[in-house]
Design a protein around this motif. Structure first.
Motif, PDB file in Angstrom:
ATOM      1  N   PHE A   1      -0.576  -9.501  12.103  1.00 59.37           N
ATOM      2  CA  PHE A   1      -1.894 -10.095  12.326  1.00 59.37           C
ATOM      3  C   PHE A   1      -1.852 -11.612  12.201  1.00 59.37           C
ATOM      4  CE2 PHE A   1      -3.642  -5.815  10.746  1.00 59.37           C
ATOM      5  CZ  PHE A   1      -3.575  -5.294  12.030  1.00 59.37           C
ATOM      6  N   PHE A   2      -1.026 -12.119  11.300  1.00 63.35           N
ATOM      7  CA  PHE A   2      -0.892 -13.567  11.134  1.00 63.35           C
ATOM      8  C   PHE A   2      -0.282 -14.203  12.378  1.00 63.35           C
ATOM      9  CE2 PHE A   2      -1.131 -15.674   6.765  1.00 63.35           C
ATOM     10  CZ  PHE A   2      -2.143 -14.842   6.333  1.00 63.35           C
ATOM     11  N   LEU A   3       0.704 -13.510  12.934  1.00 63.97           N
ATOM     12  CA  LEU A   3       1.428 -14.075  14.076  1.00 63.97           C
ATOM     13  C   LEU A   3       0.823 -13.644  15.402  1.00 63.97           C
ATOM     14  CD1 LEU A   3       5.040 -13.610  12.666  1.00 63.97           C
ATOM     15  CD2 LEU A   3       3.702 -15.714  12.745  1.00 63.97           C
ATOM     16  N   GLY A   4      -0.247 -12.847  15.322  1.00 59.47           N
ATOM     17  CA  GLY A   4      -0.918 -12.429  16.540  1.00 59.47           C
ATOM     18  C   GLY A   4      -0.094 -11.466  17.377  1.00 59.47           C
ATOM     19  N   LYS A   5       0.736 -10.637  16.728  1.00 62.74           N
ATOM     20  CA  LYS A   5       1.589  -9.707  17.465  1.00 62.74           C
ATOM     21  C   LYS A   5       1.187  -8.264  17.180  1.00 62.74           C
ATOM     22  CE  LYS A   5       5.168 -12.741  18.490  1.00 62.74           C
ATOM     23  NZ  LYS A   5       6.437 -12.877  19.173  1.00 62.74           N
ATOM     24  N   THR A   6      -0.063  -7.944  17.447  1.00 61.77           N
ATOM     25  CA  THR A   6      -0.521  -6.581  17.175  1.00 61.77           C
ATOM     26  C   THR A   6       0.101  -5.607  18.175  1.00 61.77           C
ATOM     27  OG1 THR A   6      -2.465  -7.167  18.450  1.00 61.77           O
ATOM     28  CG2 THR A   6      -2.720  -7.128  16.082  1.00 61.77           C
ATOM     29  N   SER A   7       0.416  -4.421  17.664  1.00 60.63           N
ATOM     30  CA  SER A   7       0.960  -3.371  18.524  1.00 60.63           C
ATOM     31  C   SER A   7       0.532  -2.012  17.993  1.00 60.63           C
ATOM     32  CB  SER A   7       2.484  -3.448  18.558  1.00 60.63           C
ATOM     33  OG  SER A   7       2.996  -3.136  17.273  1.00 60.63           O
ATOM     34  N   LEU A   8       0.688  -0.995  18.848  1.00 59.11           N
ATOM     35  CA  LEU A   8       0.270   0.357  18.471  1.00 59.11           C
ATOM     36  C   LEU A   8       1.102   0.900  17.297  1.00 59.11           C
ATOM     37  CD1 LEU A   8      -2.078   1.690  19.835  1.00 59.11           C
ATOM     38  CD2 LEU A   8      -0.463   3.195  21.044  1.00 59.11           C
ATOM     39  N   GLY A   9       2.341   0.428  17.195  1.00 58.83           N
ATOM     40  CA  GLY A   9       3.239   0.888  16.130  1.00 58.83           C
ATOM     41  C   GLY A   9       2.671   0.623  14.740  1.00 58.83           C
ATOM     42  N   LEU A  10       1.781  -0.331  14.652  1.00 54.99           N
ATOM     43  CA  LEU A  10       1.201  -0.673  13.345  1.00 54.99           C
ATOM     44  C   LEU A  10       0.365   0.473  12.782  1.00 54.99           C
ATOM     45  CD1 LEU A  10       0.078  -4.334  14.048  1.00 54.99           C
ATOM     46  CD2 LEU A  10       2.065  -3.586  12.737  1.00 54.99           C
ATOM     47  N   ALA A  11      -0.091   1.357  13.684  1.00 59.09           N
ATOM     48  CA  ALA A  11      -0.891   2.500  13.244  1.00 59.09           C
ATOM     49  C   ALA A  11      -0.143   3.308  12.188  1.00 59.09           C
ATOM     50  CB  ALA A  11      -1.242   3.377  14.432  1.00 59.09           C
ATOM     51  N   TRP A  12       1.206   3.368  12.317  1.00 64.06           N
ATOM     52  CA  TRP A  12       1.988   4.119  11.325  1.00 64.06           C
ATOM     53  C   TRP A  12       1.847   3.513   9.934  1.00 64.06           C
ATOM     54  CZ3 TRP A  12       3.194   8.800  12.174  1.00 64.06           C
ATOM     55  CH2 TRP A  12       3.457   9.236  13.479  1.00 64.06           C
ATOM     56  N   SER A  13       1.842   2.198   9.891  1.00 64.13           N
ATOM     57  CA  SER A  13       1.696   1.538   8.587  1.00 64.13           C
ATOM     58  C   SER A  13       0.322   1.813   7.989  1.00 64.13           C
ATOM     59  CB  SER A  13       1.916   0.034   8.730  1.00 64.13           C
ATOM     60  OG  SER A  13       3.289  -0.219   8.922  1.00 64.13           O
ATOM     61  N   VAL A  14      -0.703   1.753   8.841  1.00 68.36           N
ATOM     62  CA  VAL A  14      -2.068   2.049   8.371  1.00 68.36           C
ATOM     63  C   VAL A  14      -2.121   3.481   7.854  1.00 68.36           C
ATOM     64  CG1 VAL A  14      -4.492   2.319   9.053  1.00 68.36           C
ATOM     65  CG2 VAL A  14      -3.147   0.410   9.938  1.00 68.36           C
ATOM     66  N   LEU A  15      -1.517   4.393   8.622  1.00 67.05           N
ATOM     67  CA  LEU A  15      -1.515   5.803   8.258  1.00 67.05           C
ATOM     68  C   LEU A  15      -0.801   6.019   6.913  1.00 67.05           C
ATOM     69  CD1 LEU A  15      -2.660   8.144   9.962  1.00 67.05           C
ATOM     70  CD2 LEU A  15      -0.273   8.795  10.418  1.00 67.05           C
ATOM     71  N   TYR A  16       0.322   5.327   6.750  1.00 66.77           N
ATOM     72  CA  TYR A  16       1.117   5.490   5.531  1.00 66.77           C
ATOM     73  C   TYR A  16       0.310   5.079   4.296  1.00 66.77           C
ATOM     74  CZ  TYR A  16       5.121   5.396   2.374  1.00 66.77           C
ATOM     75  OH  TYR A  16       5.970   5.649   1.335  1.00 66.77           O
ATOM     76  N   ILE A  17      -0.332   3.930   4.369  1.00 64.58           N
ATOM     77  CA  ILE A  17      -1.093   3.431   3.212  1.00 64.58           C
ATOM     78  C   ILE A  17      -2.308   4.325   2.960  1.00 64.58           C
ATOM     79  CG2 ILE A  17      -2.239   1.418   2.211  1.00 64.58           C
ATOM     80  CD1 ILE A  17      -0.708  -0.237   4.372  1.00 64.58           C
ATOM     81  N   THR A  18      -2.973   4.740   4.044  1.00 57.75           N
ATOM     82  CA  THR A  18      -4.141   5.618   3.897  1.00 57.75           C
ATOM     83  C   THR A  18      -3.733   6.944   3.250  1.00 57.75           C
ATOM     84  OG1 THR A  18      -4.933   4.673   5.967  1.00 57.75           O
ATOM     85  CG2 THR A  18      -6.132   6.574   5.117  1.00 57.75           C
TER      86      THR A  18
END
Lengths: 263, 307
Positions: A226-243
């Motif tokens: 998010f800081f570098l402005g490089k959002t991608s769908l793969g980030l969903a895994w990280s969100v899922l993991y923390i949730t």
């Protein structure tokens, strides 16, 4: 499963959150100072000091300056520290020394409301601190907007997860001094090995897999993207993991606290 | 004839077990509206365990417990909304001021901000702390802290006040300050359940008493009646009693306790024979006095150390 009483959970947890907010606002200046000054110190030490030795780090195939590389990690670390320390030391003081929970349990608040309120509060502290750090780093021109603003919801989610872990230790620790153990075994390794100050890809294969299991790795991933402005769908895994971590561990926190406090 | 008064507390065959320790054992009692009921007993008698069950802090092991006719197991939230509790420990919030302690506590009962402030101010007047409202609670004296704990317990205008050793550790002035306020509340019809170690406190505040030991009820009744029934009205205490006294007392079958260096004889001044003891044996180091609750307490629960 006698100690898991999800049915006791109610909207009243917000009243516990409110109590902590009232106290926080009384000394808001001191509370603001650490997240305000700490990132400046880190940026000075690592940015000016280490940048002379390390010029560029590769991020997703593109070289970025070292200062740009570590800036999002500072937010991620802030998220972890604020929630974890709030729901360990600060919650322990309220529970054990001030008997605040005991007094609350003479009112319509349940133990589950209290624990949820504490964890929710820990996450709120993460959000406030992350917002301040974000503001400071923005002044150094190290954040892409608007994607940079997405670290705020990340800080809330991460705060919930780290606070819940902290609360589990609070339910289990015999004394306040024993927190040194989870800090040494859990917090410090994450601080160092979650892709914070160097990419996990430089680690040996087994250690890379291990780093992937660390929740901070995922928070760092999200913040950096998010800081570098490089959002991608793969980030969903990280969100899922923390949730998932929060959802699975929250009942554990309720169980250990009920075991500890109700007899 | 059975009258049907809705009871404030109805405990039947109440039990509490901690592991293998039976802290409360088959306890049955009631508290009628407007009454002050005192639980007396040595340390470890089960007073605090009983009290903790009545506000749903500690789950009951066996029996049935109803407050305002509601089951504590299932209706604890509704019950807690209508009770005020002063726990044994002073657990005021040290992070908050005197006024904030009341206001924040009011929020726990979902009392809205404006009303919370009004009630808080009103209660601070009641406990004579209105001029200390912005102080930190850590700056208050022991008596002030206790009064503030009482005010906090009253913030939700409860129908039942539960006090666990309300005056332990206070100086006489502070004790009387608190008692006066409790008496005022009683006069206004508030129902009170209290535990105490102080017999004078129990005799002064309570309409009815339960003396308990090892989780069981030993006696129950009005203070004066309990004294009259169990030790009579008067007491003669003689230090270093000689053989003659002891023989006289035994020969005439007086209720008495023979301690290491003291004999305590219970009786009634109207009793001629009891008067004889006073006349014949009461020289120096002899006390004639009214019987007190403490006499009953010590007779029933023993004089040995309890811990």
């Amino acid at each position: 499963m006698d100690n898991l009483r999800i049915d006791n959970l109610s909207w009243r947890f917000i009243l516990v959150w409110n109590r902590n907010m009232v106290v926080y606002r009384k000394i808001w200046f001191v509370n603001f100072l650490v997240p305000l000054l700490e990132p400046i110190m880190y940026l000075a030490a690592f940015g000016i000091g280490l940048s002379a030795l390390i010029h560029k780090v590769s991020y997703q195939g593109t070289p970025v300056s070292y200062v740009l590389y570590i800036a999002p990690a500072l937010v991620a670390i802030t998220i972890m520290y604020n929630a974890f320390f709030e729901n360990t030391y600060a919650s322990f003081v309220r529970m054990y020394y001030q008997k605040t929970f005991d007094a609350m349990m003479t009112t319509p608040l349940s133990l589950e409301d209290i624990i949820a309120g504490e964890i929710f509060w820990g996450a709120t502290k993460s959000v406030i601190a992350a917002a301040i750090v974000l503001g400071v780093i923005t002044c150094f021109g190290l954040v892409s907007f608007p994607s940079g603003l997405l670290v705020l919801p990340v800080s809330f989610l991460g705060g919930l997860a780290f606070g819940t872990v902290g609360m589990i230790f609070t339910g289990l620790t015999p004394t306040i001094d024993m927190y040194n153990l989870p800090i040494f075994l859990f917090i410090t390794p994450m601080f160092l090995f979650s892709g914070t100050f160097f990419p996990t890809s430089t680690l040996p294969g087994w250690a890379q897999k291990l780093a992937l299991a660390l929740p901070l790795t995922h928070v760092v991933n999200l913040c950096r993207a998010f800081f570098l402005g490089k959002t991608s769908l793969g980030l969903a895994w990280s969100v899922l993991y923390i949730t998932a971590m929060f959802i699975l561990l929250f009942p554990v926190a309720l169980i250990v606290m009920r075991k500890r406090l109700i007899s | 004839m059975s009258t049907h008064i809705p009871q404030i507390i109805r405990a039947s065959h109440l039990g509490k077990k901690f592991g293998s320790l039976q802290a409360v054992d088959d306890l049955s009692f009631e508290l009628t509206p407007g009454e002050c009921l005192g639980l007396l007993g040595p340390n470890g008698a089960g007073k605090t365990s009983t009290i903790r069950m009545t506000y749903g802090f500690s789950p009951i092991t066996s029996g049935k417990l109803e407050i305002f006719g509601l089951d504590i197991n299932t209706q604890w939230r509704r019950i807690r909304a209508k009770i005020g509790v002063c726990q044994q420990e002073n657990n005021l919030d040290p992070d908050l001021t005197v006024l904030q302690n009341l206001e924040v506590f009011a929020r726990y009962f979902s009392i809205p901000g404006k009303e919370a402030r009004d009630r808080a101010i009103q209660l601070l007047k009641f406990i004579s702390l209105e001029n200390r409202k912005d102080d930190k609670v850590t700056n208050l004296s022991g008596g002030m802290v206790r009064r503030l704990v009482l005010a906090r317990a009253l913030i939700n205008s409860p129908d039942l006040l539960i006090l666990d050793e309300p005056t332990t550790g206070l100086d006489p002035q502070a004790r009387h300050q608190l008692w006066e306020r409790l008496e005022l509340l009683q006069k206004n019809g508030l129902s009170i359940l209290l535990t105490t170690h102080y017999m004078d406190e129990a005799a002064r505040l309570c309409d009815r008493l339960i003396i308990m030991d090892q989780g069981k009820i030993l006696v129950e009744g009005k203070p004066a009646e309990i004294i009259h029934t169990h030790v009579g009205d008067h007491v003669v205490e003689i230090a270093d009693p000689d053989e003659e006294v002891r023989e006289f007392v035994t020969a005439h079958g007086f209720l008495h306790d023979l301690l290491d260096r003291r004999i305590i004889i219970y009786g009634n001044e109207a009793d001629k024979l009891f008067e004889v003891i006073g006349d014949r044996f009461c020289r120096e180091s002899c006390i004639k006095r009214l019987a007190t609750l403490e006499d009953v307490f010590l007779r029933l629960t023993g004089r040995g150390l309890k811990e």
